[in-house]
Design an enzyme around this catalytic site. Structure first.
Site, PDB file in Angstrom:
ATOM      1  N   CYS A  32      34.289   5.877   2.015  1.00  0.00           N
ATOM      2  CA  CYS A  32      33.704   5.507   3.298  1.00  0.00           C
ATOM      3  C   CYS A  32      34.800   5.289   4.356  1.00  0.00           C
ATOM      4  O   CYS A  32      35.436   6.248   4.745  1.00  0.00           O
ATOM      5  CB  CYS A  32      32.780   4.308   3.117  1.00  0.00           C
ATOM      6  SG  CYS A  32      31.562   4.176   4.424  1.00  0.00           S
ATOM      7  N   GLU A  91      31.497   2.404  -5.997  1.00  0.00           N
ATOM      8  CA  GLU A  91      31.767   1.037  -6.467  1.00  0.00           C
ATOM      9  C   GLU A  91      30.545   0.137  -6.339  1.00  0.00           C
ATOM     10  O   GLU A  91      30.498  -0.947  -6.912  1.00  0.00           O
ATOM     11  CB  GLU A  91      32.977   0.447  -5.713  1.00  0.00           C
ATOM     12  CG  GLU A  91      32.715  -0.117  -4.328  1.00  0.00           C
ATOM     13  CD  GLU A  91      32.533   0.927  -3.222  1.00  0.00           C
ATOM     14  OE1 GLU A  91      32.401   2.127  -3.531  1.00  0.00           O
ATOM     15  OE2 GLU A  91      32.497   0.528  -2.030  1.00  0.00           O
ATOM     16  N   HIS A 101      29.275   5.231  -1.776  1.00  0.00           N
ATOM     17  CA  HIS A 101      30.035   4.136  -2.395  1.00  0.00           C
ATOM     18  C   HIS A 101      29.827   4.051  -3.910  1.00  0.00           C
ATOM     19  O   HIS A 101      28.932   3.318  -4.366  1.00  0.00           O
ATOM     20  CB  HIS A 101      29.573   2.802  -1.800  1.00  0.00           C
ATOM     21  CG  HIS A 101      29.998   2.575  -0.395  1.00  0.00           C
ATOM     22  ND1 HIS A 101      31.155   1.884  -0.062  1.00  0.00           N
ATOM     23  CD2 HIS A 101      29.418   2.926   0.772  1.00  0.00           C
ATOM     24  CE1 HIS A 101      31.260   1.824   1.257  1.00  0.00           C
ATOM     25  NE2 HIS A 101      30.230   2.443   1.787  1.00  0.00           N
TER      26      HIS A 101
END
Ligand SMILES: NC(=O)CC[C@H](N)C(=O)O
Length: 231
Positions: free
Chosen positions: A86, A198, A196
């Site tokens: 990002c 994560e 994302h």
């Protein structure tokens, strides 16, 4: 394997990324402040999401001038693994480690929701644990994720298999050229993506599909090291 998570003023996905490494592969990981310049200890450098320097001028435009980013450029040249997520992707394009730019989303809205991604290239160190063509669910959260590059660059990306992830057909959330969600450099050791992973490392988060990015990088590194030890 040693991981660095870079931290700029305005980063806000650094803790998620740190925890994702701890929880998914349990390897040593440090936060590295933007003023640092010694990255020699690290095998993989993670550039997290957020709003570095308040997104002033353009997302990632100021972060590219930090001490730590000068060292990231050197680390990339040495072949170390670098992943920008990002705002991290935006920083890597501003630093010219990846081609193209991230423009305002079409529709001018900040988009925050799950997306369906297609794994287009599973030969990078970050995607080897996925199947080619696998559809995975990973969230996005950005206002400027509309990937753009000129025609010659797009042709190069396509021909060199540098397009790593695409938004699934018909679900492009931001107007990205060729549905691009993530790309690599020519050598394949630098990857940037808007979604994302994560935030998708456990079913309780809505998806665990991001976990394989972290298991992939560990197995790629181990393979390289085992081969070096045998030689
Ligand atoms: N989650 C993020 O990293 C946001 C990235 C960037 N600041 C944007 O809004 O596009």
């Amino acid at each position: 394997m040693n991981f660095a998570v870079l931290v700029f003023p305005g980063s806000n996905c650094d803790i998620d990324l740190y925890k994702a490494i701890e929880d998914s592969i349990g390897e040593p990981v440090d936060y590295v402040w933007h003023t640092e310049s010694d990255l020699s200890k690290y095998d993989c450098i993670l550039v997290p999401g957020g709003f570095s320097y308040g997104d002033y001028l353009r997302c990632g435009a100021i972060a590219q001038f930090t001490n730590v980013m000068k060292s990231v450029v050197k680390a990339a040249e040495e072949g170390k693994y670098i992943l920008g997520i990002c705002n991290g992707f935006q920083v890597l394009t501003e630093a010219r480690l990846l081609p193209g730019a991230l423009l305002r989303n079409n529709g001018m809205k900040f988009r925050c929701h799950q997306t369906a991604l297609k794994v287009e290239n599973n030969t990078t160190a970050f995607t080897r644990d996925y199947a080619e063509g696998e559809i995975i669910t990973i969230p996005i959260a950005h206002g400027e994720g509309n990937y753009y590059c000129d025609d010659a660059t797009l042709k190069e990306l396509q021909e060199n298999k540098q397009i790593v992830f695409r938004y699934e057909a018909g679900s492009n959330p931001n107007g990205s050229l060729d549905d691009i969600a993530g790309i690599s450099n020519k050598a394949g050791n630098v990857v940037g993506m808007m979604p994302h992973p994560e935030r998708a490392v456990h079913e309780i988060l809505g998806s665990a599909d991001g976990k394989k990015m972290f298991t992939s990088i560990l197995s790629a590194w181990r393979e390289k090291h085992d081969a070096a030890a045998i030689r």
